[in-house]
Each structure stands twice: as structure tokens, then as C-alpha cells.
Design a protein around this motif. Structure first.
Motif, PDB file in Angstrom:
ATOM      1  N   SER A 129     -11.288  48.671  74.629  1.00 14.13           N
ATOM      2  CA  SER A 129     -12.498  48.970  73.841  1.00 14.13           C
ATOM      3  C   SER A 129     -12.590  48.241  72.322  1.00 14.13           C
ATOM      4  O   SER A 129     -13.595  47.560  72.019  1.00 14.13           O
ATOM      5  N   GLU A 130     -11.328  48.159  71.700  1.00 13.94           N
ATOM      6  CA  GLU A 130     -11.598  47.282  70.514  1.00 13.94           C
ATOM      7  C   GLU A 130     -11.828  45.619  70.916  1.00 13.94           C
ATOM      8  O   GLU A 130     -12.716  45.061  69.951  1.00 13.94           O
ATOM      9  N   GLN A 131     -11.340  45.134  71.832  1.00 10.68           N
ATOM     10  CA  GLN A 131     -11.691  43.838  72.129  1.00 10.68           C
ATOM     11  C   GLN A 131     -13.224  43.633  72.520  1.00 10.68           C
ATOM     12  O   GLN A 131     -13.905  42.710  72.198  1.00 10.68           O
ATOM     13  N   ILE A 132     -13.726  44.685  73.245  1.00 12.49           N
ATOM     14  CA  ILE A 132     -15.174  44.732  73.885  1.00 12.49           C
ATOM     15  C   ILE A 132     -15.946  44.756  72.591  1.00 12.49           C
ATOM     16  O   ILE A 132     -16.902  43.768  72.487  1.00 12.49           O
ATOM     17  N   ILE A 133     -15.875  45.409  71.530  1.00 15.78           N
ATOM     18  CA  ILE A 133     -16.604  45.425  70.363  1.00 15.78           C
ATOM     19  C   ILE A 133     -16.472  44.222  69.543  1.00 15.78           C
ATOM     20  O   ILE A 133     -17.610  43.629  69.118  1.00 15.78           O
ATOM     21  N   LYS A 134     -15.375  43.398  69.513  1.00 14.09           N
ATOM     22  CA  LYS A 134     -15.237  42.300  68.892  1.00 14.09           C
ATOM     23  C   LYS A 134     -16.213  40.881  69.732  1.00 14.09           C
ATOM     24  O   LYS A 134     -16.770  40.286  69.002  1.00 14.09           O
ATOM     25  N   LYS A 135     -16.092  41.241  70.740  1.00 21.94           N
ATOM     26  CA  LYS A 135     -16.786  40.370  71.856  1.00 21.94           C
ATOM     27  C   LYS A 135     -18.260  40.605  71.797  1.00 21.94           C
ATOM     28  O   LYS A 135     -19.005  39.400  71.892  1.00 21.94           O
ATOM     29  N   GLU A 199      -2.529  51.517  76.582  1.00 22.77           N
ATOM     30  CA  GLU A 199      -1.853  50.969  75.251  1.00 22.77           C
ATOM     31  C   GLU A 199      -2.681  51.345  74.031  1.00 22.77           C
ATOM     32  O   GLU A 199      -3.842  51.737  74.344  1.00 22.77           O
ATOM     33  N   SER A 200      -2.266  51.112  72.967  1.00 22.50           N
ATOM     34  CA  SER A 200      -2.943  51.293  71.686  1.00 22.50           C
ATOM     35  C   SER A 200      -4.188  50.537  71.611  1.00 22.50           C
ATOM     36  O   SER A 200      -4.147  49.238  71.986  1.00 22.50           O
ATOM     37  N   GLY A 201      -5.209  51.244  71.385  1.00 18.71           N
ATOM     38  CA  GLY A 201      -6.525  50.488  71.158  1.00 18.71           C
ATOM     39  C   GLY A 201      -7.498  50.690  72.218  1.00 18.71           C
ATOM     40  O   GLY A 201      -8.649  50.443  72.268  1.00 18.71           O
ATOM     41  N   SER A 202      -6.865  51.319  73.472  1.00 19.62           N
ATOM     42  CA  SER A 202      -7.680  51.582  74.415  1.00 19.62           C
ATOM     43  C   SER A 202      -8.501  52.841  74.094  1.00 19.62           C
ATOM     44  O   SER A 202      -8.123  53.863  73.396  1.00 19.62           O
ATOM     45  N   GLY A 203      -9.870  52.980  74.823  1.00 22.62           N
ATOM     46  CA  GLY A 203     -10.674  54.316  74.658  1.00 22.62           C
ATOM     47  C   GLY A 203      -9.795  55.629  74.967  1.00 22.62           C
ATOM     48  O   GLY A 203      -9.875  56.813  74.350  1.00 22.62           O
ATOM     49  N   THR A 204      -9.219  55.384  76.024  1.00 22.12           N
ATOM     50  CA  THR A 204      -8.542  56.821  76.877  1.00 22.12           C
ATOM     51  C   THR A 204      -7.652  57.050  75.832  1.00 22.12           C
ATOM     52  O   THR A 204      -7.330  58.204  75.384  1.00 22.12           O
ATOM     53  N   ARG A 205      -6.740  56.152  75.338  1.00 21.80           N
ATOM     54  CA  ARG A 205      -5.390  56.642  74.459  1.00 21.80           C
ATOM     55  C   ARG A 205      -6.075  57.116  73.193  1.00 21.80           C
ATOM     56  O   ARG A 205      -5.512  58.202  72.603  1.00 21.80           O
ATOM     57  N   ARG A 206      -7.131  56.580  72.627  1.00 24.37           N
ATOM     58  CA  ARG A 206      -7.765  57.048  71.374  1.00 24.37           C
ATOM     59  C   ARG A 206      -8.249  58.492  71.576  1.00 24.37           C
ATOM     60  O   ARG A 206      -8.099  59.458  70.700  1.00 24.37           O
ATOM     61  N   VAL A 207      -8.921  58.776  72.661  1.00 23.13           N
ATOM     62  CA  VAL A 207      -9.423  60.236  72.739  1.00 23.13           C
ATOM     63  C   VAL A 207      -8.371  61.160  72.957  1.00 23.13           C
ATOM     64  O   VAL A 207      -8.532  62.240  72.568  1.00 23.13           O
ATOM     65  N   ILE A 208      -7.278  60.756  73.781  1.00 21.64           N
ATOM     66  CA  ILE A 208      -6.219  61.968  73.941  1.00 21.64           C
ATOM     67  C   ILE A 208      -5.541  62.044  72.408  1.00 21.64           C
ATOM     68  O   ILE A 208      -5.245  63.349  72.024  1.00 21.64           O
ATOM     69  N   GLU A 209      -5.408  60.962  71.482  1.00 19.46           N
ATOM     70  CA  GLU A 209      -4.795  61.230  70.288  1.00 19.46           C
ATOM     71  C   GLU A 209      -5.557  62.017  69.370  1.00 19.46           C
ATOM     72  O   GLU A 209      -5.360  62.898  68.601  1.00 19.46           O
ATOM     73  N   GLU A 210      -6.924  61.787  69.655  1.00 19.98           N
ATOM     74  CA  GLU A 210      -7.878  62.468  68.756  1.00 19.98           C
ATOM     75  C   GLU A 210      -7.807  64.036  69.062  1.00 19.98           C
ATOM     76  O   GLU A 210      -8.135  64.779  68.284  1.00 19.98           O
ATOM     77  N   GLN A 211      -7.986  64.321  70.375  1.00 22.01           N
ATOM     78  CA  GLN A 211      -8.097  65.635  70.820  1.00 22.01           C
ATOM     79  C   GLN A 211      -6.766  66.538  70.355  1.00 22.01           C
ATOM     80  O   GLN A 211      -6.856  67.587  70.090  1.00 22.01           O
ATOM     81  N   LEU A 212      -5.684  65.769  70.507  1.00 23.34           N
ATOM     82  CA  LEU A 212      -4.286  66.527  69.938  1.00 23.34           C
ATOM     83  C   LEU A 212      -4.475  66.766  68.742  1.00 23.34           C
ATOM     84  O   LEU A 212      -3.956  67.951  68.275  1.00 23.34           O
TER      85      LEU A 212
END
Length: 308
Positions: A129-135, A199-212
Motif C-alpha cells: 500500500s505504501e509503495q502504491i500511494i507513492k507511485k 511485511e510492515s507497510g502492507s495494508g493487511t499488516r496495518r489493519v491487524i495492528e490497528e484492530q489489536l
């Protein structure tokens, strides 16, 4: 004044770098430099102040930049109106998609869209997700499809589909998590089990961390044994018995059907998220507009779409 030279100039003025301009426009760097030089010669002014690290606009360049933006927008709008009038939609559509969406959500819909609009050349690139927004910001892609609900106020952002994240384990596993044969994993068990994540920076990883965090749980305390950048690699690692993972349900439908993986839910923690389209409406081409309309309609009719 050459129109193609003007497009190169406008991109270079925004990027302040010829090599980035070349990459975005799929040109060689010498070609970019040559077209800028030809434009300067035709106008008999210097448009850029060049240094070893970057380029800046001259006063004449600033004047041209303001007019170039208006000209390019007007031409783009005119092309849209002519294409709609003639009934022929063509051109290049470059899409950036996060792994889950790019591998499991968009391919089928892209095929349907291509049948309806055969003259559109579609290119899909997969990043986190982070790379996509940059591009998207530097113009390398026209449409972004990501699974993070972070707000990007500089762009238009709209949900198109709701997704569920599930815990996956090997179907046949001797771990105590599966001893009671239920369909839930406790919060305590989640933090004690070996876990494989994106990996850190992926949308899936971010959702998991936010929900926890919303449930007063510290994601840093998870027993992460492996980080992988590919969904297929994560599924294979879980199937081998290395640990559990949290992944989009749409990404494991085949494995659940074949009974190579088992699906669990976390007690007390719903893991749902929305998939978003993100774009700059001022730069959206006609193929981009028609694809957005197509995908919203498709998911609304077939899967209920996502509520804003």
C-alpha cells in the motif's frame, strides 16, 4: 509549440528530475532532455535552471507551467467528450494494486472489463500500500486499489468492497489451538502461537495492528516467526506447519475448499476492512473513469459492494 514537448515539460516541472520524468513517461532520459531543449529553442527562453541534484523552473518556466496545466486538462477533457460521442474508448490504463486485491480480486473483473472495452490497454502492477500511494503521487499509475483505510486527502478515496480477515492454520495440526475443534482462537492463544505475517507497510499488516490496538492489545507482543511479502508464500508456510497467519478470506477460498487450511476467528475481535479505490480526479483518463464505474457496478450487483 509541440504538444508532446509540452507534456514532457509539465511532467519534468512537477517531478523536478529528468530521470523520474523519463520513467513516468516511458522515455529515455536523453529523449526527455532533447525534447525540453527543443521546446526551449522554439520559445527562445530557458525553462529550467539545472544543478547537479535537481532542476528548478526559471521565471519563464513558471509562466509556461501555469498555462501547460490548463492546456493539458482542456485537451484531456476534449478527448473524453470526443471518445464518448464516438462510442470508442481506447488508451492505456495503468493500475496499482496491493497484493490481495491484485492477485485475488481484480483479475476476473479486469477480464470482464476488457471484453467490453477491447481497445483499452490494461497494465496492473502489484506493490504494498505504501509503495502504491507513492507511485500514484508521482504519476506512475492512474488508479490505486488498496486495503488500508488511512485517509489521503490529496486524492479521491472511495470504498468498493468489504473484506474479512481470518486466522488460518494447517487443516491437520497437533497444536493445542485445535484440540477443542471449535472455530475460534482466544486472544491468549493468538499471542502464544507462532505467527506468519505480511511485511510492515502492507495494508493487511496495518489493519491487524490497528484492530489489536483498538482492543487494548499490543501487536509488538505477537510471536512473529516469519515475515513474507507474498500471499502465496504465507499460505504455503502455514500449510507446512510453520505457524498460523491472518489473511484475507478471499485469498484462501480454494485452500479452505480443498481442506489444506482451516479458518478460525479471534474471539471478541472482528477483522473486517474495506477495499478502496484512490485516484486524482483531475488526472483521471476516460479508461480510468469507465473502469471505476464498471467495478463499482459489478461489486454492487454481485457482492453487495461496500458502504461508504
Amino acid at each position: 509549440m509541440n504538444f508532446e514537448h509540452l507534456k514532457v515539460f509539465y511532467t519534468a516541472a512537477k517531478q523536478k528530475n529528468f530521470s523520474k520524468t523519463a520513467k513516468i513517461l516511458h522515455l529515455s532520459q536523453p529523449s526527455v532532455s532533447s525534447q525540453i531543449q527543443q521546446l526551449e529553442e522554439s520559445l527562445n527562453v530557458k525553462l529550467f535552471k539545472r544543478t547537479t541534484k535537481k532542476i528548478d523552473l526559471t521565471q519563464a518556466g513558471e509562466i509556461l507551467f501555469q498555462s501547460a496545466e490548463k492546456i493539458l486538462n482542456l485537451v484531456s477533457q476534449t478527448e473524453r467528450e470526443i471518445a464518448q460521442f464516438s462510442g470508442s474508448i481506447h488508451g492505456e490504463l495503468i493500475i496499482g494494486a496491493s497484493v490481495t486485491i491484485g492477485e485475488h480480486i481484480l483479475p476476473y473483473v479486469l477480464g470482464l472489463y476488457k471484453k467490453q472495452y477491447p481497445n483499452v490497454q490494461i497494465i496492473m502492477k502489484i506493490y504494498n500500500s505504501e509503495q502504491i500511494i507513492k507511485k500514484l503521487s508521482n504519476g506512475e499509475i492512474q488508479l490505486a486499489f488498496i486495503q488500508s483505510d488511512i485517509s489521503y486527502p490529496q486524492f479521491c478515496q472511495r470504498p468498493f468492497l468489504e473484506d474479512e480477515l481470518v486466522v488460518i492454520t494447517p487443516y491437520e495440526w497437533s497444536h493445542s489451538i485445535l484440540n477443542d475443534k471449535n472455530y475460534f482462537i482466544s486472544q491468549k492463544e493468538l499471542f502464544s502461537a507462532p505467527i506468519i505475517l505480511r511485511e510492515s507497510g502492507s495494508g493487511t499488516r496495518r489493519v491487524i495492528e490497528e484492530q489489536l490496538k483498538r482492543n487494548n492489545l499490543d501487536p509488538d507482543q505477537l510471536n512473529i516467526v516469519l515475515e513474507l511479502e507474498n500471499t502465496e508464500s504465507i499460505k504455503s508456510a502455514v500449510e507446512s506447519g510453520m505457524g498460523i497467519s491472518i489473511i484475507s478470506k478471499v485469498a484462501v477460498l480454494k485452500e479452505l475448499r480443498l481442506k489444506t487450511l482451516r479458518q478460525l476467528s479471534i474471539q471478541g475481535i472482528p477483522l473486517k476492512r474495506k477495499f478502496f479505490t484512490i485516484y486524482d480526479d483531475k488526472k483521471l483518463t476516460l479508461p480510468g473513469e469507465t473502469f471505476l464505474s464498471f467495478i463499482y457496478s459489478y461489486y454492487k450487483e454481485n457482492l453487495g459492494g461496500a458502504k461508504p
